[in-house]
Scaffold this motif. Structure first.
Motif, PDB file in Angstrom:
ATOM      1  N   TYR B  18       6.745  27.204  -2.063  1.00 27.67           N
ATOM      2  CA  TYR B  18       7.093  25.834  -2.433  1.00 27.67           C
ATOM      3  C   TYR B  18       8.594  25.752  -2.699  1.00 27.67           C
ATOM      4  N   ASP B  19       9.109  24.544  -2.616  1.00 22.34           N
ATOM      5  CA  ASP B  19      10.501  24.360  -3.031  1.00 22.34           C
ATOM      6  C   ASP B  19      10.612  24.436  -4.559  1.00 22.34           C
ATOM      7  N   ALA B  20       9.587  23.914  -5.213  1.00 19.36           N
ATOM      8  CA  ALA B  20       9.603  23.961  -6.675  1.00 19.36           C
ATOM      9  C   ALA B  20       8.193  23.992  -7.216  1.00 19.36           C
ATOM     10  N   ILE B  21       8.040  24.708  -8.341  1.00 16.13           N
ATOM     11  CA  ILE B  21       6.759  24.736  -9.042  1.00 16.13           C
ATOM     12  C   ILE B  21       6.984  24.160 -10.426  1.00 16.13           C
ATOM     13  N   LEU B  41      10.994  17.132  -1.249  1.00 15.53           N
ATOM     14  CA  LEU B  41      10.771  18.561  -1.488  1.00 15.53           C
ATOM     15  C   LEU B  41       9.275  18.859  -1.578  1.00 15.53           C
ATOM     16  N   LYS B  42       8.961  20.105  -1.312  1.00 13.59           N
ATOM     17  CA  LYS B  42       7.562  20.537  -1.377  1.00 13.59           C
ATOM     18  C   LYS B  42       7.306  21.066  -2.789  1.00 13.59           C
ATOM     19  N   VAL B  43       6.541  20.313  -3.551  1.00 10.73           N
ATOM     20  CA  VAL B  43       6.411  20.596  -4.984  1.00 10.73           C
ATOM     21  C   VAL B  43       4.955  20.850  -5.355  1.00 10.73           C
ATOM     22  N   TYR B 302       4.932  31.131  -5.076  1.00  9.39           N
ATOM     23  CA  TYR B 302       6.357  31.448  -4.991  1.00  9.39           C
ATOM     24  C   TYR B 302       7.225  30.206  -4.806  1.00  9.39           C
ATOM     25  N   ALA B 303       8.309  30.179  -5.499  1.00  8.86           N
ATOM     26  CA  ALA B 303       9.315  29.117  -5.341  1.00  8.86           C
ATOM     27  C   ALA B 303      10.581  29.594  -6.026  1.00  8.86           C
TER      28      ALA B 303
END
Lengths: 521, 549
Positions: B18-21, B41-43, B302-303
């Motif tokens: 992911y881009d962010a968790i 973003l992929k969150v 993972y991010a």
């Protein structure tokens, strides 16, 4: 009405005298008017029939501004200039504190971690106090419409905070308005040590250790120094009255006139400008300016009169917090007192009964609701031990500040209430000095209400006004009158109600004099 | 697991980078998530509970009743956020309420009227002088609100920093302050440091009027109304708005969970992914950089950017390894004060309880009701807290949301929420909240209410009693403090949560904070979440979706 003075100073307390001395030294024609039959205000020593000298109100000296001592060339000798503090434990296991050094007495618990952390905490506080201490000897800068001097003060302050380094600056900004209990509990474990240190932060105030802002009031206390040692406490040879006498001498030496038994009835006002004063006797005295060391409410409401002030100012004036919480108890004993676990030499110290933070909090709870505490925190000195010359017999004096005893007692202060307060203090003492009751020859219990009567201080507050952040600097006593000037031309404030505040410092008097001298004409 | 299986698993994980968790689906976590997803973003949002919302939730704990079982009223939610995330489109409806007041011990009452003249008349019934002071009080308080409001959606500048952005923000602050007259400046400085009791003393003389207004200065804090610094806390309850009415309060239709639901819907609409029932065990750190998280169940995600909605203590003392952090920072986190000071009761009622001392049609029943008619009683409640016990005469903030929002209970029935101040997290003598103490706490509250409502106890069909310990267990907030940290000056602005780390970043690269432990603090406001998103998007160089600065 023959003479016209440059300045009339109202009140011959230490601030009034300081102000007069500075003005007279600058060549001004100065008259000091004192309502009582003696000078000194709250810094006096009175003899008793038993041949001992009693510090009626103030009993320790720790903040007399070094500039005052130097500029006025004060003739002041100290009986002791760095008294240790002993935090009394009820089981005889005490802690002795001198500077940052701790000594466990009679096997008291004291971990080396506490020893080390205490030093660090106090060093930090003293460092921050020094930065703030630079402001004591000047007029507080205004928030807006600043003059060059104000801007300079602010820049200097900003710079000295920056110069501490980033870590210290962050810590300073974090703890500036913190409560002392949190700061101590974050670093220390020993209840006795935390109790006595927390109490240092709240003596004379309406704060308890868990009240936000109590760190700042400790910094204020630590900003002073005795003979160059920051935070040291002492007792003058001959008692606290000697401070006032030295100031009186300085003032008269410089040419000021001092009149006692001359209570001022009112200020004479013409075209919104003060032109003099009228005494209770009806006598009128003229002056170009009047500096009042009386507390702000007394100055503005009793002496000047609300009719000369705008409504908003009067409203704010009525709301300033000036209710004292500290009582003074003076006991004359027929000999040396015996405290559990203390030798005779140990008595030359400041003894403190405030065994834990919670003890103080509980004592304070009562004051919030207009009751006095049955288990007060006590600050005890033995002036006759520290300064043997202050006793001409074998008798001794226990001088005690007792907290908390509010000015506005719900039940009202009566003869009976006063006796109960004295009893609470003696009972508290007995846990530490079991035989004390039998030794008492005479006792004097002064509630804040009594202090108001005795010293003409509204609310009977040591510091005239609370030492809390919203009543400091440019907000002391009120914005609009924080630079010793008032809304009325020619009227100045020079007492503890003005910046920097209470304790025997002389600083408000000194700063006010500078301010008056810097005016035109 | 065999070596091969492990590698297979790792490969699978790499596909789900992911881009962010975001750790925690509270309203701030979801706010951050929405703004990040809007930036393309992929969150991923991970929530430990099976439901979303953290402390802004609606739960059916008794059949037919919806409880707002933590936070219970809505006002502070920033209108900018509601607008930018288009929350009404996703189902959020805030219904303003008015009224409320105090039931007094002497049989009288004080009612809060929306109509200005009616309110002044009511105040005059208690004190003519106070009714005259009321406008002055409102104006002064509004000025403080206006001063602080623009700061809510901005980063708190660090006065120890020389970075251009900090200096510019400081200059902005200075300019705003300088726009005041000298008298207003002084009043502002005083306001920020004085106690709510002293502040109110400057306007009012009537005990009950002071007590009514003082409540907002203590709710959620471990301070009494006489403690310096509580006047400021007033603002945290006054600076909200509903439909542009500053200071107004409302109910989220369907309970506070509707806010979280709307946010979650917005997030998912922008491609975001939420996994509930996924408690995070550890934040993975490699070479001083965040690389992802491991769940309690062993799964890992993972991010390079991880944002924690949990409070600062839970984040850095529980889910980040101590040796990944500078020792100095950990010590500062340890001394951050998050103190449990309040509890909560949710009650299902068989009908409208009677309060004989007030007319049945009084607007008092439509708003926040209290029984504390003097500041002294409130302060004595605080003394109990200091002694390690719940207030024997507690300050209650009691509401009947079903008077306004009928969706929360069956027809004719009512849902009551009672916020209880004070209740400590640590009970004296190491006593436990579990067991008889929780029941005794609930009884204390019931008894106070029944003093004014004879049939109240008979109306109770079900209740849920939440002590600070219960709030901690469920919402994950340390000590169950509703603000994720005391709102005292040592923990505000550039000091919140830790000096030097007040701008949502942490000592670990890629690890951020977005909860109420950060500036501007607690309340269902969303501001920390939006501010955090702005900082993260800046650092990532992504499209900025948070307006303002």
């Amino acid at each position: 009405m023959t003479t016209r003075y440059d300045t009339i100073v109202i009140g011959a307390g230490h601030n009034g005298l300081t102000c007069a001395a500075y003005l007279a030294k600058a060549g001004k024609k100065v008259l000091v008017l004192e309502a009582k039959d003696r000078i000194g205000g709250m810094a006096i020593t009175e003899p008793t029939e038993d041949g001992v000298l009693i510090p009626t109100c103030a009993h320790l000296l720790y903040q007399l501004h070094p500039d005052v001592i130097r500029d006025l060339n004060l003739n002041l000798k100290m009986a002791a200039s760095s008294l240790p503090t002993i935090a009394l434990g009820s089981d005889g296991r005490h802690l002795k504190i001198l500077g940052e050094t701790l000594t466990a007495m009679n096997g008291a618990d004291l971990s080396s971690k506490d020893q080390e952390n205490y030093t660090q905490v106090m060093r930090d506080l003293k460092k921050f106090a020094r930065v703030l201490g630079a402001l004591l000897g000047q007029k507080p800068p205004r928030l807006k419409n600043r003059d060059w001097e104000d801007t300079k003060t602010l820049l200097k302050l900003g710079l000295s905070i920056r110069m501490m380094g980033r870590k210290s600056m962050q810590e300073f900004l974090r703890i500036a308005l913190l409560n002392i209990a949190d700061q101590l509990e974050d670093h220390l474990e020993n209840d006795l040590l935390m109790g006595v240190t927390a109490m240092e932060a709240v003596w004379g105030t309406h704060l308890a250790p868990r009240s936000p802002g109590s760190v700042l009031s400790l910094m204020y206390r630590l900003a002073g120094s005795m003979e160059g040692t920051q935070g040291a406490i002492g007792i003058p040879a001959g008692g606290m009255g000697k401070v006032s006498e030295a100031l009186e001498q300085a003032a008269t030496r410089a040419g000021a006139t001092i009149r006692t038994n001359a209570p001022v009835k009112s200020l004479l006002v013409e075209n919104d400008t003060v032109i003099g004063v009228e005494l209770e006797s009806g006598e009128k005295l003229l002056a170009n300016s009047v500096a009042s060391s009386a507390d702000p409410q007394r100055t503005f409401l009793s002496l000047l009169g609300a009719e000369h002030l705008d409504a908003g100012f009067t409203r704010r004036l009525n709301k300033i917090r000036n209710r004292g919480d500290a009582a003074k108890v003076n006991l004359v004993l027929d000999g040396l007192p015996e405290f559990n676990g203390l030798s005779q030499q140990d008595l030359a110290a400041k003894l403190v009964i405030a065994p834990s933070i919670n003890y103080i909090e509980k004592a304070f709870n009562h004051a919030k609701y207009g009751e006095f505490s049955e288990h007060p925190a006590l600050e005890i000195t033995l002036p006759t031990v520290v300064d043997p010359a202050s006793s001409r017999s074998n008798k001794h004096v226990l001088s005690i500040v007792a907290q908390y005893a509010p000015y506005q007692l719900k039940a009202g202060w009566s003869e009976e209430q006063r006796a109960d307060l004295g009893e609470a203090v003696i009972r508290t003492l007995e846990a530490y000095a079991p035989n004390i009751r039998k030794q008492i020859v005479s006792q004097q219990v002064l509630t804040p209400s009594d202090l108001e009567q005795l010293f003409n201080v509204t609310g009977g507050h040591w510091h005239h006004l609370e030492i809390q952040v919203d009543q400091l600097l440019m907000m002391r006593p009120l914005h609009g009158t924080a630079q010793y000037e008032t809304p009325i031309g020619g009227l100045f404030l020079c007492g503890a109600g003005a910046h920097p505040g209470g304790n025997v410092t002389g600083a408000p008097g000194m700063n006010a004099a500078q301010r008056i001298l810097s005016r035109k004409g | 697991m065999g070596r091969q299986a492990k590698r297979l698993a790792t490969d699978k994980m790499n596909q789900t980078r992911y881009d962010a968790i975001i750790i925690g689906a509270g309203h701030n976590g979801l706010t951050t998530a929405c703004f990040m997803a809007k930036a393309g973003l992929k969150v991923l949002v991970l929530e430990k509970n099976d439901y979303l919302g953290g402390a802004a939730v609606s739960l059916e704990l008794h059949p037919g009743w919806t409880y707002s079982n933590c936070s219970y009223v809505c006002s502070l939610l920033r209108p900018e956020i509601v607008r930018d995330l288009d929350l009404p489109k996703y189902g959020l409806q805030v219904i303003p309420y008015s009224g409320g007041g105090v039931f007094m011990q002497n049989g009288d009452h004080l009612c809060n009227y929306t109509d200005h003249d009616a309110h002044r008349l009511e105040l005059a019934r208690h004190s003519k002088k106070d009714s005259e002071a009321y406008d002055r009080y409102s104006t002064d308080l509004m000025r403080q609100c206006r001063f602080i409001k623009p700061l809510l959606m901005r980063m708190a500048p660090d006065p120890t920093s020389f970075k251009p952005r900090d200096l510019a923000e400081l200059a902005y602050l200075g300019k705003r302050f300088h726009d005041f007259s000298e008298a207003q400046m002084a009043e502002t400085l005083r306001f920020w440091t004085m106690s709510v009791a002293e502040f109110l003393d400057e306007y009012f003389e009537s005990d009950v009027i002071k007590a009514y207004y003082a409540g907002s200065g203590i709710i959620g804090t471990a301070l009494g109304p006489m403690s310096p610094g509580t006047a400021y806390v007033l603002l945290h309850h006054y600076m909200g708005e509903v439909d542009g009415n500053i200071g107004a309060w409302g109910f989220a239709r369907g309970g506070m969970g509707s806010i979280s639901k709307a946010m979650a819907a917005c997030f998912e609409d922008h491609g975001g992914e939420i996994r509930s029932g996924c408690g995070v065990d550890k934040v993975l750190v490699k070479n001083g950089r965040t690389i992802g998280v491991v769940l309690k169940n062993g799964d890992d995600y993972y991010a390079n950017t991880v944002i924690s909605n949990a409070d600062v203590k839970h984040t850095f003392l529980d889910i980040v390894e101590r040796n990944d952090l500078p020792e100095d920072f950990v010590r500062q986190v340890e001394r951050f004060k998050i103190r449990g000071s309040s509890g909560k009761l949710n009650i299902a009622l068989d009908g409208m309880p009677e309060f004989p001392q007030v007319p049945k049609d009084s607007p008092i029943f439509n708003g926040d009701m209290h029984f504390t008619d003097s500041i002294e009683r409130m302060e004595r409640g605080y003394d109990d807290w200091k002694n390690g016990t719940w207030s024997k005469d507690p300050y209650l903030d009691m509401l009947l949301p079903t008077r306004i929002d009928p969706t929360m209970a069956p027809p004719g029935k009512h849902y009551m929420t009672v916020f209880v101040q004070y209740a400590p997290y640590h009970l004296a003598n190491n006593e436990s909240w579990d067991g008889p103490n929780r029941d005794a706490f609930a009884q204390t509250v019931f008894n106070q209410i029944s003093e004014y409502s004879p049939n109240f106890k008979d109306m109770i069909l079900h209740y849920e009693c939440r002590t600070p310990l219960d709030i901690e267990r469920e919402a994950g907030i340390t000590e169950g403090n509703i603000f994720q940290g005391e709102l005292t000056f040592d923990q505000l602005l550039f000091n919140r949560p830790v000096p030097g780390y007040a701008q949502y970043r942490s000592p670990i690269k890629g690890l951020y904070m977005c909860g109420s432990s950060t500036h501007p603090g607690g309340g269902v406001m969303g501001a920390p979440g939006a501010n955090a998103a702005r900082e993260v998007l800046r650092d990532l160089g992504a499209r900025q979706t948070v307006r303002g600065y």
